[in-house]
Design an enzyme around this catalytic site. Structure first.
Site, PDB file in Angstrom:
ATOM      1  CE  LYS A 169      -3.171   2.874   1.777  1.00  0.00           C
ATOM      2  NZ  LYS A 169      -3.710   3.446   0.116  1.00  0.00           N
ATOM      3  CE  LYS A 238      -2.594   7.343   7.373  1.00  0.00           C
ATOM      4  NZ  LYS A 238      -2.819   6.303   7.594  1.00  0.00           N
TER       5      LYS A 238
HETATM    6  P1  NAD Z   1     -11.989   9.441   8.018  1.00  0.00           P
HETATM    7  O1  NAD Z   1     -10.834  11.503   9.327  1.00  0.00           O
HETATM    8  O2  NAD Z   1     -12.384  10.068   7.347  1.00  0.00           O
HETATM    9  O3  NAD Z   1     -12.266   8.939   9.362  1.00  0.00           O
HETATM   10  C1  NAD Z   1     -11.797   8.509  10.366  1.00  0.00           C
HETATM   11  C2  NAD Z   1     -13.220   7.607  11.363  1.00  0.00           C
HETATM   12  O4  NAD Z   1     -12.617   7.023  12.310  1.00  0.00           O
HETATM   13  C3  NAD Z   1     -13.840   9.332  11.074  1.00  0.00           C
HETATM   14  O5  NAD Z   1     -15.136   8.197  11.397  1.00  0.00           O
HETATM   15  C4  NAD Z   1     -13.230   9.540  12.877  1.00  0.00           C
HETATM   16  O6  NAD Z   1     -14.526   9.176  14.206  1.00  0.00           O
HETATM   17  C5  NAD Z   1     -13.714   8.043  13.664  1.00  0.00           C
HETATM   18  N1  NAD Z   1     -12.663   7.571  14.487  1.00  0.00           N
HETATM   19  C6  NAD Z   1     -11.682   8.254  15.203  1.00  0.00           C
HETATM   20  N2  NAD Z   1     -11.075   7.556  16.294  1.00  0.00           N
HETATM   21  C7  NAD Z   1     -11.797   6.629  16.870  1.00  0.00           C
HETATM   22  C8  NAD Z   1     -11.509   5.976  17.955  1.00  0.00           C
HETATM   23  N3  NAD Z   1     -10.916   5.747  18.625  1.00  0.00           N
HETATM   24  N4  NAD Z   1     -12.769   4.530  17.875  1.00  0.00           N
HETATM   25  C9  NAD Z   1     -13.739   4.709  17.013  1.00  0.00           C
HETATM   26  N5  NAD Z   1     -14.111   5.872  15.872  1.00  0.00           N
HETATM   27  C10 NAD Z   1     -13.313   6.406  15.707  1.00  0.00           C
HETATM   28  O7  NAD Z   1     -10.361   8.810   7.637  1.00  0.00           O
HETATM   29  P2  NAD Z   1     -10.851   8.020   6.246  1.00  0.00           P
HETATM   30  O8  NAD Z   1     -10.073   9.124   4.865  1.00  0.00           O
HETATM   31  O9  NAD Z   1     -11.716   7.415   6.078  1.00  0.00           O
HETATM   32  O10 NAD Z   1      -9.576   7.175   6.465  1.00  0.00           O
HETATM   33  C11 NAD Z   1      -9.655   6.053   7.044  1.00  0.00           C
HETATM   34  C12 NAD Z   1      -8.075   4.936   7.097  1.00  0.00           C
HETATM   35  O11 NAD Z   1      -7.923   4.725   5.099  1.00  0.00           O
HETATM   36  C13 NAD Z   1      -6.733   5.794   6.828  1.00  0.00           C
HETATM   37  O12 NAD Z   1      -6.030   4.774   7.786  1.00  0.00           O
HETATM   38  C14 NAD Z   1      -6.068   6.346   5.571  1.00  0.00           C
HETATM   39  O13 NAD Z   1      -5.092   6.286   5.315  1.00  0.00           O
HETATM   40  C15 NAD Z   1      -7.276   5.241   4.544  1.00  0.00           C
HETATM   41  N6  NAD Z   1      -7.469   5.176   3.191  1.00  0.00           N
HETATM   42  C16 NAD Z   1      -7.893   6.322   3.149  1.00  0.00           C
HETATM   43  C17 NAD Z   1      -8.715   6.430   1.391  1.00  0.00           C
HETATM   44  C18 NAD Z   1      -9.139   7.840   0.851  1.00  0.00           C
HETATM   45  O14 NAD Z   1      -8.984   8.216   0.212  1.00  0.00           O
HETATM   46  N7  NAD Z   1      -9.792   8.193   2.222  1.00  0.00           N
HETATM   47  C19 NAD Z   1      -8.199   6.068   0.661  1.00  0.00           C
HETATM   48  C20 NAD Z   1      -7.484   4.876   0.968  1.00  0.00           C
HETATM   49  C21 NAD Z   1      -6.906   5.026   2.739  1.00  0.00           C
END
Ligand code: NAD
Length: 296
Positions: A169, A238
């Protein structure tokens, strides 16, 4: 199957929704109530903590925004490690191989298998079920959850060692981050010389410079100047930082990674971690003294 899902943000929300639509029974948890509500409306049950999720199902998935939060949710106080029923924890977040291996080792002590399963393809891919789903972990457990993961997109089994999918990734996202930074500079150069940005993007997409930045991000969020692609600057930083650390740890050349990392650090400083990652283009525009976008 019964699945726990923790972290219902930009990615988790549409992925959890797809699981429900595919007929799985979901127990969900997020620290934000507003993230939970739309899934409850679709029939999901709400848990009170990660541990509560893990008390109720054997398979728990998580999509969380930082390494620290992944570790806390997996192995901290009130984390899934203390759950009574959990057998496997599938981390869909990008954590890097070191943290994935650390979580795997801690969970193994309680006979919980960790499967790292980072995804690529953005929020659009999560909604459509067209993500690249990279998986590493014990074969037997992967077999059990392969169909459920298939709801998110195409599943690639990378290996059986914890963290292997994370390395995959990071390599992918480094290339995506590089394309974004490089395309911003290339187009800013053209615009400053008097070229039309939209024409440039058309030419690049018909030529050898085509990347996910030129055929996705620029047409969708830069040329229309919405800067709302749906991926946070802090998340991109990150990923690139983790990739540079991974390369350094493996003693492989990282000159390009370090330069690209500088650009994301500067974007994060100037626009903040919550900004959409397309903000890198605004930074380059400002430095170049140009505006990239469709002429009114
Ligand atoms: P985001 O910040 O939109 O979502 C994270 C969620 O986790 C939020 O709803 C938040 O309230 C929740 N959260 C935070 N702390 C928490 C806790 N202690 N317990 C439970 N829930 C908690 O992030 P995202 O964009 O959805 O990304 C999530 C993961 O996926 C990351 O690791 C990111 O690198 C990866 N990712 C994101 C994308 C993208 O395009 N956004 C693409 C591929 C991978």
């Amino acid at each position: 199957m019964d699945i726990g899902f923790i972290g219902l943000g930009n990615m988790g929300q549409p992925m959890a929704r797809r699981l429900i639509e595919a007929g799985h029974k979901l127990i969900v948890y997020d620290t934000r109530n507003d993230a939970v509500a739309p899934l409850v409306a679709l029939g999901a049950q709400v848990a009170a903590s990660p541990q509560d999720v893990a008390d109720r199902v054997e398979t728990v998935m998580a999509s969380l925004p930082s390494l620290q939060i992944s570790e806390k949710v997996a192995t901290g106080e009130g984390g899934v490690i203390h759950g009574k029923r959990i057998k496997r924890f599938i981390d869909l977040s990008t954590t890097g191989s070191r943290v994935a291996a650390k979580i795997a080792a801690a969970l193994a002590k309680n006979n919980i298998v960790q499967i790292d399963s980072p995804v690529s393809g953005g929020v659009g891919g999560a909604k459509k079920g067209t993500l690249a789903v990279m998986v590493s972990g014990p074969k037997a457990d992967i077999e059990l959850v392969k169909d459920a993961l298939g709801v998110f997109g195409k599943v690639f089994v990378i290996g059986d060692k914890p963290g292997m999918a994370q390395t995959m990734k990071l390599a992918n996202n480094f290339l995506s981050a590089t394309a974004m930074a490089a395309t911003a500079e290339a187009v800013a150069m053209g615009v400053k010389a008097g070229l039309d940005a939209a024409v440039m993007i058309d030419v690049i997409n018909a030529g050898s410079g085509r990347t996910t930045a030129s055929d996705g991000k620029f047409p969708q969020a830069i040329l229309p100047r919405t800067f709302n692609y749906g991926f946070g600057t802090a998340l991109m930083l990150k990923d690139v930082r983790l990739c540079a650390e991974e390369a350094k740890g493996l003693n492989v050349p990282d000159a390009v990674m370090r330069t690209v990392l500088d650009q994301w650090e500067a974007t994060n400083t100037q626009y903040g971690g919550d900004s959409d990652f397309t903000a890198i283009v605004k930074m380059i525009e400002q430095r170049a003294g140009v505006t990239i976008g469709k002429k009114p």
